[in-house]
Design an enzyme around this catalytic site. Sequence first.
Site, short mmCIF file in Angstrom:
data_model
loop_
_atom_site.label_atom_id
_atom_site.label_comp_id
_atom_site.label_asym_id
_atom_site.label_seq_id
_atom_site.Cartn_x
_atom_site.Cartn_y
_atom_site.Cartn_z
N GLY A 139 0.80 -1.22 0.00
CA GLY A 139 0.00 0.00 0.00
C GLY A 139 0.84 1.28 0.00
O GLY A 139 2.07 1.24 0.15
N HIS A 140 0.15 2.39 -0.13
CA HIS A 140 0.85 3.68 -0.21
C HIS A 140 1.61 3.99 1.08
O HIS A 140 1.16 3.73 2.17
CB HIS A 140 -0.07 4.83 -0.58
CG HIS A 140 -1.35 4.96 0.19
ND1 HIS A 140 -2.24 5.96 -0.06
CD2 HIS A 140 -1.89 4.21 1.17
CE1 HIS A 140 -3.26 5.83 0.74
NE2 HIS A 140 -3.09 4.79 1.49
#
Lengths: 315, 315, 315
Positions: B228-229
Amino acid sequence: MTLHEIASILECAGIGSQIEISGMNTLRDACEGEISFLSDSKYEKDLATTQASAVILPKAKSSLLPSGVVAIESDEPYLMVAKLSQYFAKPIRSSDAAPVVGEGSVVYPTAHLENGSKIGVNCTIMSGVYIGAEVVIGDNVILYPNVTIYRDCSIGNNVMIHAGTVIGSDGFGYAHTKMGEHVKLYQNGNVIIEDDVEIGANTTVDCAVFGSTIIKRGSKIDNLIQIGHNCIVGEHSIMVAQSGLAGSTTLGRNVVMGGQSATAGHLSIAPFTTLAARSGVTKSITLKGVYSGFPLMEHKLWLKMQAKLAKILES
Amino acid sequence: MTLHEIASILECAGIGSQIEISGMNTLRDACEGEISFLSDSKYEKDLATTQASAVILPKAKSSLLPSGVVAIESDEPYLMVAKLSQYFAKPIRSSDAAPVVGEGSVVYPTAHLENGSKIGVNCTIMSGVYIGAEVVIGDNVILYPNVTIYRDCSIGNNVMIHAGTVIGSDGFGYAHTKMGEHVKLYQNGNVIIEDDVEIGANTTVDCAVFGSTIIKRGSKIDNLIQIGHNCIVGEHSIMVAQSGLAGSTTLGRNVVMGGQSATAGHLSIAPFTTLAARSGVTKSITLKGVYSGFPLMEHKLWLKMQAKLAKILES
Amino acid sequence: MTLHEIASILECAGIGSQIEISGMNTLRDACEGEISFLSDSKYEKDLATTQASAVILPKAKSSLLPSGVVAIESDEPYLMVAKLSQYFAKPIRSSDAAPVVGEGSVVYPTAHLENGSKIGVNCTIMSGVYIGAEVVIGDNVILYPNVTIYRDCSIGNNVMIHAGTVIGSDGFGYAHTKMGEHVKLYQNGNVIIEDDVEIGANTTVDCAVFGSTIIKRGSKIDNLIQIGHNCIVGEHSIMVAQSGLAGSTTLGRNVVMGGQSATAGHLSIAPFTTLAARSGVTKSITLKGVYSGFPLMEHKLWLKMQAKLAKILES
């Protein structure tokens, strides 16, 4: 590459042999002119009969080699194999022979066929598909857009592979140094997909480290599935979306794996076994049946367990 | 865009400032000419020292801003930030400079290199690869077919990325209206992949909302993995197939994550931690060890738990 | 194809009708000139009102058909439907009409648009994208590199689909012979993606077997997600990375599915339900709430269960 050169790469002194080594392989499958290794004691039994010209192995095991086989002694044979593997890694391109496309086959203009690949008759190779060197594809095959087939893989007849799926990417194999670094074991093998197989979208099937990962006749593989290196999926097996097989696991024929289920590596699953959705398999299954849960148990026991837990919850 | 225009977009009255705003950033990283925001009280401590020219924040917090920083007051600062973010979203194409390809590098004809991208020496950029604007790629990199690298990402030396993998796609970030609609927070950051990293097939690594998602040196990432970011994967970490990291989680060096394991977001995992296959992590791990299960526990406790459950089942 | 020819393919004697059959459909949706089937007793109620010209069904049910509808009797109607389905499978290409691209839309040179496709205004269709026959795409749509949209799908306005995602690949549907072989049920339907939907990278959304798989307005779908055939994702729903929906499941509006969560097929999930990360749903949910675990339970019960288990562990 000569054995002497290999010994230099591996920093093993005292090996002057000028025998030419053409490749690496397992103890069992190595031919004359190949180098092999012993990194797991369960393969020790293969030492006595190996046809390899040289074997990397712990000093204590050298005496088990047939006479004439050169021992390259190391405390870390697997690390040595990994270091050596890059020298035998196959190039992405290796042939001058233009790709061969059978009669009635359609190849979209943005598909890329490497030299040395062969496509049968009445196939459809859609846009963005990549077909690697020495890949052989049978008849009546549909490869949907953006499918990638790495070099040396083999695809049977009447196979359908949906968009974005990757066949033959490198298996996940590394040796580890004492400093915690990972040295890639270049993957030498391929993937064989037999006739009448259908594979869904964005699934990944890794090539074997040596030999072949095999998807047998009539199997149906859904989307977003991981099949590790050296797995064998038996005839008419079914794998539902997001399930996974770790490396070197073998499914018998007509195994069914539910969604998001998975197995550990180096297992064998009996024919006609059903693994419920989400089940996680850590031991081989010798008796066919329906299994659930993680840790895995017979499905009826799993149901009983849930009833017991519900009672505990109420207490 | 001037602050006055921004205030109009956000329907905040009474802000006439003609200061030119060039971008958005976090309180900590914002420079003069940028706008920032306070949407989570844990960042309140950064208000006093922010270099931002303006900050969107609840009215009650305005007094904590340094003098000279314009307060844009809102009950829903995160929603305001999301609404504003599209105005600062980077275009897909932004440069007139032709791509630069280093000596010895091979770029297949169906690969697409945006202007402003740079590729080092001895790289192989295979068919169907997309390389976005301002992407910088080091030396000896192999990008297998149909890999996508979004704009602004950076790839180190000796990196191998397998087919179908996506680097730098938008992180999954939305603000929510009272009506239950989701407003996209345009993702502003990038992905940095350091040297000697290998990434498998059909894996996804999201770009950071601000700043960078980072895969550190020597890490090995398998197939079908979600990162994920704003995650940071420590040096020499290993992630096995189908595992996942939710946003803003940091792995220390030499963390091992088994197949189908996952972590929640905003966690920190101690160096040299091993997470067994299928484990699910919901709290940070400060002590290295081997952990299993969901909820997570020390692996030896998990084994004990399974033994206890087996006994309950028999009772 | 005439009914007589169909009966020959299915090896059903005694049907001489020369009625021309143009397609297959469900009992409820079939029109005159289509053939339908009864393979699940829960659809028996639709027999009396079907508009189909012929129905494949068990002999015992023939009397329930309206007069004038031809009965094709079989003990294995689902297998018969599968065998027949390939004759009605739509070809990959079926139109001579050049693709239509609206004003202001950018199509990268390596994108492939089949004839009969239509793209609205101000779209960006990036490299390696495939757009199938009869696909209709709205305005302001961004399709990132290597997205594949299969034939007949429909994409609304302001939709963003990230790299490598596959829309409309075949649902996973097979009939099984007594010998354990799987016969593909060719998937006849499409995917409809409504306005304001964002879909992440390397996600897969299967087309419907008949009718449509639907992602409703404003939904946000993350990376590596599986959405099976004939699912309906309600307005403003959120699916986090690596989650999955088995076929024919319907999410109400504003459902949230956490990472790696999944549902079985043919379920209905109440609007505004939240499913925690890793939760596994095997029964329909009629009451909105927060649910966790596998088997699924109310989240607060799940927490209580974990506390009870912790106590057992200590005992």
